[in-house]
Design an enzyme around this catalytic site. Sequence first.
Site, short mmCIF file in Angstrom:
data_model
loop_
_atom_site.label_atom_id
_atom_site.label_comp_id
_atom_site.label_asym_id
_atom_site.label_seq_id
_atom_site.Cartn_x
_atom_site.Cartn_y
_atom_site.Cartn_z
N PHE A 1 0.86 -1.18 0.00
CA PHE A 1 0.00 0.00 0.00
C PHE A 1 0.89 1.23 0.00
CE2 PHE A 1 -4.67 0.35 1.39
CZ PHE A 1 -5.07 -0.53 0.41
N GLN B 1 -8.22 14.15 4.67
CA GLN B 1 -7.55 13.43 3.59
C GLN B 1 -8.43 13.37 2.35
OE1 GLN B 1 -6.74 8.95 3.71
NE2 GLN B 1 -4.70 9.85 3.62
N HIS C 1 -8.78 11.44 -0.88
CA HIS C 1 -8.30 10.22 -1.51
C HIS C 1 -8.11 10.51 -2.99
CE1 HIS C 1 -7.98 6.08 -2.82
NE2 HIS C 1 -7.91 5.69 -1.57
N LEU D 1 -15.49 5.58 -3.65
CA LEU D 1 -14.07 5.23 -3.58
C LEU D 1 -13.67 4.17 -4.59
CD1 LEU D 1 -11.42 5.64 -1.95
CD2 LEU D 1 -12.03 3.54 -0.77
N GLU E 1 -7.44 1.98 -3.00
CA GLU E 1 -6.00 2.05 -3.24
C GLU E 1 -5.45 0.69 -3.66
OE1 GLU E 1 -3.94 4.46 -0.49
OE2 GLU E 1 -2.07 3.35 -0.64
N ARG F 1 -1.06 9.39 -0.14
CA ARG F 1 -2.30 9.87 -0.74
C ARG F 1 -2.28 11.37 -0.99
NH1 ARG F 1 -6.60 6.13 2.64
NH2 ARG F 1 -6.15 4.26 1.42
N HIS G 1 -12.13 12.02 1.99
CA HIS G 1 -12.14 10.64 2.42
C HIS G 1 -12.10 10.46 3.92
CE1 HIS G 1 -11.48 6.40 2.09
NE2 HIS G 1 -10.23 6.44 2.46
N ARG H 1 -3.10 10.13 6.64
CA ARG H 1 -3.18 8.73 7.08
C ARG H 1 -2.69 7.79 5.99
NH1 ARG H 1 -6.81 4.68 6.11
NH2 ARG H 1 -8.45 6.02 5.25
C1 FAD Z 1 -14.97 3.90 1.16
C2 FAD Z 1 -13.95 3.81 2.24
C3 FAD Z 1 -12.92 2.89 2.15
C4 FAD Z 1 -11.96 2.78 3.15
N1 FAD Z 1 -10.97 1.84 3.03
C5 FAD Z 1 -10.08 1.72 4.04
C6 FAD Z 1 -9.08 0.69 3.99
O1 FAD Z 1 -9.02 -0.09 3.07
N2 FAD Z 1 -8.21 0.60 5.02
C7 FAD Z 1 -8.26 1.43 6.09
O2 FAD Z 1 -7.47 1.27 6.99
N3 FAD Z 1 -9.21 2.40 6.16
C8 FAD Z 1 -10.10 2.56 5.16
N4 FAD Z 1 -11.06 3.54 5.25
C9 FAD Z 1 -11.16 4.33 6.46
C10 FAD Z 1 -11.82 3.52 7.54
O3 FAD Z 1 -12.79 2.68 6.96
C11 FAD Z 1 -12.52 4.37 8.57
O4 FAD Z 1 -11.67 5.35 9.02
C12 FAD Z 1 -12.91 3.54 9.75
O5 FAD Z 1 -13.63 2.41 9.33
C13 FAD Z 1 -13.75 4.31 10.72
O6 FAD Z 1 -14.28 3.44 11.66
P1 FAD Z 1 -15.17 3.97 12.84
O7 FAD Z 1 -15.59 2.78 13.61
O8 FAD Z 1 -14.44 5.02 13.56
O9 FAD Z 1 -16.40 4.68 12.16
P2 FAD Z 1 -17.51 4.12 11.12
O10 FAD Z 1 -17.20 2.76 10.65
O11 FAD Z 1 -17.67 5.18 10.15
O12 FAD Z 1 -18.77 4.00 12.05
C14 FAD Z 1 -19.41 5.12 12.59
C15 FAD Z 1 -20.64 4.66 13.33
O13 FAD Z 1 -21.15 5.72 14.09
C16 FAD Z 1 -22.52 5.83 13.89
N5 FAD Z 1 -22.92 7.21 14.13
C17 FAD Z 1 -22.45 8.32 13.54
N6 FAD Z 1 -23.08 9.39 14.03
C18 FAD Z 1 -23.95 8.96 14.98
C19 FAD Z 1 -24.90 9.57 15.83
N7 FAD Z 1 -25.10 10.88 15.84
N8 FAD Z 1 -25.64 8.79 16.64
C20 FAD Z 1 -25.49 7.44 16.63
N9 FAD Z 1 -24.60 6.82 15.86
C21 FAD Z 1 -23.84 7.56 15.02
C22 FAD Z 1 -22.74 5.34 12.51
O14 FAD Z 1 -24.05 4.92 12.35
C23 FAD Z 1 -21.75 4.19 12.45
O15 FAD Z 1 -22.34 3.04 13.00
C24 FAD Z 1 -12.02 3.65 4.25
C25 FAD Z 1 -13.05 4.58 4.34
C26 FAD Z 1 -14.01 4.67 3.35
C27 FAD Z 1 -15.09 5.67 3.46
#
Ligand code: FAD
Lengths: 551, 487
Positions: free
Chosen positions: A128, A240, A242, A256, A259, A290, A354, A388
């Site tokens: 990556f 970031q 992307h 997306l 990558e 990125r 992103h 990141r």
């Molecule tokens: C398309 C895409 C591809 C990616 N690919 C990669 C990758 O290959 N490798 C990597 O390392 N990272 C990747 N990332 C980044 C990574 O996925 C995220 O940074 C990470 O998954 C975030 O996890 P999280 O648990 O913090 O939040 P999320 O998985 O975004 O979860 C947030 C949660 O909070 C809840 N929520 C939000 N607001 C509220 C509210 N007001 N009340 C109640 N619930 C709420 C949502 O419903 C959800 O359940 C990618 C991101 C995207 C968008």
Amino acid sequence: MYVYYPPYNKMRSADVLDCHVLVIGSGGAGVRAAIEASGYGETILVSKTLTGKGGCTTMAEGGYNAVLREQDSCEIHFEDTMKGGAYLNDPELVRILVDEAPMRIRDLLQWGAVFDVTDCCEVAQRPFGGQRFPRTCYAGDRTGHEMMATLVERLAGAGVEVMNEVTALDLLKDGDRVVGAVGLDEKSELLAIRADSTVLATGGGTRIYDISTNSSSGTGDGFAIGYRAGAELIDMEMVQFHPTGAVYPYDARGRLITEAVRGEGGILKNSLGERFMSRYDPERMELSTRDVVSRAIATEILEGRCTAHGGVFLDVTHLPGQQIEEKLPVMLEQFLKFGVDIREEPMEVAPTAHHMMGGLRITPKCETTVIGLFACGEVAGGVHGANRLGGNALADTQVFGKRAGESAGKAKKKRGRIDKRALDAQETRLSAFFDGEVPPSTVARSLRTAMWEGAGIFRTARELEKTLGVITHLSSLPVKAAGRSNLAECCILQNMLTTASLVVKGALIRKESRGAHVRKDVTQTWDPQTSPYGHSYQSLTRTGIETVVKA
Amino acid sequence: MKKMNVRVQRFDPGQDEKPHFQTYLVEVNEGARVLHVLHAVHDEIDPTLSYRWCCGSGQCGSCAVRVNGEPVLACMEEARDAMTIEPLKLPVKKDLVVDLEPALDALSHIEPTGSAAMPTREEVELIKPLRSCIGCLACVSVCPAMDVTSFAGPTAMRQDFRLALDPRDTKDRVTEAVSKGLFTCTSCQACWKVCPKDIQIPGKAIEKLRSLANKKGLTLPRHQEVAKMVRETGRSVSRTEPTFMEQVGEVIEPHGPVKATVGFFVGCMYNQRLPQTALDAIEVLRRNGIRVIIPKEQVCCGSPLIRTGQLDFLDTLKRRNIDAFAFRNIDTVLTMCAGCGSTLKHDYRTPFRVMDINELLTRYGIEPPARLPLKATYHDPCHLLRGQGIRDLPRELITQVVNLVEMPSVCCGSGGGVRSGVPEEAAALAEKRREEIEKTGADIVISSCPFCEFHIMEHTDRPVKNVTTLLLEGYREKDRKKAENTV
Ligand SMILES: Cc1cc2nc3c(=O)[nH]c(=O)nc-3n(C[C@H](O)[C@H](O)[C@H](O)COP(=O)(O)OP(=O)(O)OC[C@H]3O[C@@H](n4cnc5c(N)ncnc54)[C@H](O)[C@@H]3O)c2cc1C
Ligand code: SF4
Ligand code: SF4
Ligand code: FES
């Protein structure tokens, strides 16, 4: 005088639930935290989506960084991450990330995760961007989905009370301490949850931009909720972009293109057929970090060497069809649905908002600056610095999700009370939306455009000030709920506005270009390692930027 | 930008007595998906419209709805003018939002050994396709078995098989699947055909679980009887009258010039139970220039064994059948049983081409029959419609004879060993067919599969006929009229 009472004006008095740990957000970080916390006491997990479906974790495609091989080392992973983050990262948090990522992936494997494996039954890894060793573990190009499926199964066995489609509105406080949260349940009824400790795991917020990879929930609620509760946020300007988002169909722009496409050997070309990365980073080419690739593509587009849909080409047609089918099945399927066979023709891509590197300031135990409140995952700041590395966010969700769950679980029981007046205040806030005038979707659209234009990849103080003006104006508009089911939307819009203003203010405070943050109006004499600046910080009580005294 | 008119089902249980449709004129961009149309309605016209979405890219399974009756992911399906958008056929919470939680909560979760040792690469390759499920529940929303009996449903079976394959799981998922209704699946393939991830649950999970159940001695007694009979007689059903093959020679020449020569794979049902229908078909083939060769050593295709997971004897059957046709250098084998046709096409590797009779007749064209003054409805056999992708061809034939009134295409309950194994379920499904048939007001029911014909016959007072029998009646009417005119 005739007074019209809309049918929803009268809120039924809020239900109050009680638990030891409340986790808000059911992405990778939230579910991991809930699993861990459940070992210490009654745990409630709320999220505004369905658990397993919401958030960005499910969408993550490329992979999860962990040092698993003899030839690799945590020290190299640490250095790669710091360098990639333009040395703005909290070294202590990075150390934890790289040291614990292997253990946390082992948890997932123990719980049944099905990552791709090598012929020797070892977890397979791919290269990556910005990393000197191929250390990104993956499950095809549905890595995040695989992780969520595993976590949700584990959660089902953990005895956590899961409340789906509950939107958290605000944290509740008893004096200086966070004692739970208030939200709207799936029927848009007010709901209060008292908790000894509360974990914010609401993910990121790049849906404040016109073009974004994020899921519907990436509206930055956690940043705004935390800010209103008095928590300090750092480096909010670090957004970031992307490099490779889809440009067609227009309504699905920003989606997306992982990558992993470049990891598997995809190459970037402009409309003249030039492999332009040789001009920007001849050494790392497409697998540069990125921030560098995004700026390269943005520059090609700005200078007119772009495709009909306004992007550049990302080409995998030289790769064997089988490799594409096995390693990039989701990409192949998505593009086929949109009428492009990526085995035969190149994709068209352009940068897309992103990831939020900034967020709530946390300690290694995931404590925020407010007692009783913990944060993990994308809503927390400091781990990824100014940029990141791909694959580090998924690792982040597991490493810090576990830590947050554990710290929250270990916190003392029964410490706070809910102040009824806070609930009344929420009711008043909600009722006001019925008298509003502007639909939230209209305001959101204006905000997104303004942010994309004025606080995007390239920034200047003038543009940022202008954008801040737009945000202030939009924040003053009376937002309208057409019915009870729109209440959450109205609150979320306000969160978007708050998050956007934090981003713009951070960008104004940081008078340097660093990582993802580029100030075209600032000339600087230092490189990231010798920068005089540390974290930018913002809270209800103080705003500024840390200065570092270099030896 | 382009404009579209769309019809959306609205329902607010707090206010409305029953669902109703609302039409909206929206403006979207070129290439817009159904989801973008919903956004346009919500943002520009009516913010109270409720629908679920999250990833916007086919990865989370939040957004499944029905477009013109078919379950799709709103975020991936291209929007079309004049489309009708409805919720999945699951309990509706509001507008397009349905209750997904009960079915998702019912999925088994791993009970891990505690070891992080990975499965082998082979195991991983087997599990991966089952793992790509995004929990959209399109499959659950169309499963006919779940409507009439206690069955955990397709994706629950997928999950049980995924766990059964995983060395890290400690539970007996096969016995668990049996208790969750493993044997109630009719093999109708509906779940697979609507799955946005193309997960072939009936073939790649349910039949596999059934064969694991077989190894544990959990095969239903009635299914064991069928297997015993196939082993002893080469046939899966007993004969009730002289069989078709006893009544015909090995080669049947057409009345006129030969347009094509085919080998005829008769199948157990037409040979043993419904020989007259097969004879009718032969008459139609003769009239249309098809020369038919009927190798007499052919046996059961094995479908009743495959669907019920009893695979021991299968290779013998396959070899005997392939040899029977290959020895005669036959390059095209005709099937008129939908089940046999689907089995020969998908479960065999044949040195010859397999064609269903509807394909054959429409390919070579038929002599026009006379019209009959009847209203007919057509029951799509699962193994023809979904198993072989044949929908329009039988309709082309039928409408040359009678007027056709459509009814929804749903399984009649005779497949997958359910008729023998879980007869009350099969009867309940056929009863639902009867109701649909009645709604159409048709005088007769046409189908193109002996299992369906036989089963539906028992549950409706209308005559149930094969497509070829109907054609033959058209020809008889034509001959009669011609005779009348010449008199
Ligand atoms: C398309 C895409 C591809 C990616 N690919 C990669 C990758 O290959 N490798 C990597 O390392 N990272 C990747 N990332 C980044 C990574 O996925 C995220 O940074 C990470 O998954 C975030 O996890 P999280 O648990 O913090 O939040 P999320 O998985 O975004 O979860 C947030 C949660 O909070 C809840 N929520 C939000 N607001 C509220 C509210 N007001 N009340 C109640 N619930 C709420 C949502 O419903 C959800 O359940 C990618 C991101 C995207 C968008
Ligand atoms: S094949 Fe038909 S009956 Fe069997 S699980 Fe799928 S939909 Fe249900
Ligand atoms: S098996 Fe397919 S249709 Fe069923 S829930 Fe999973 S993805 Fe959806
Ligand atoms: S919104 Fe996630 S699958 Fe459609």
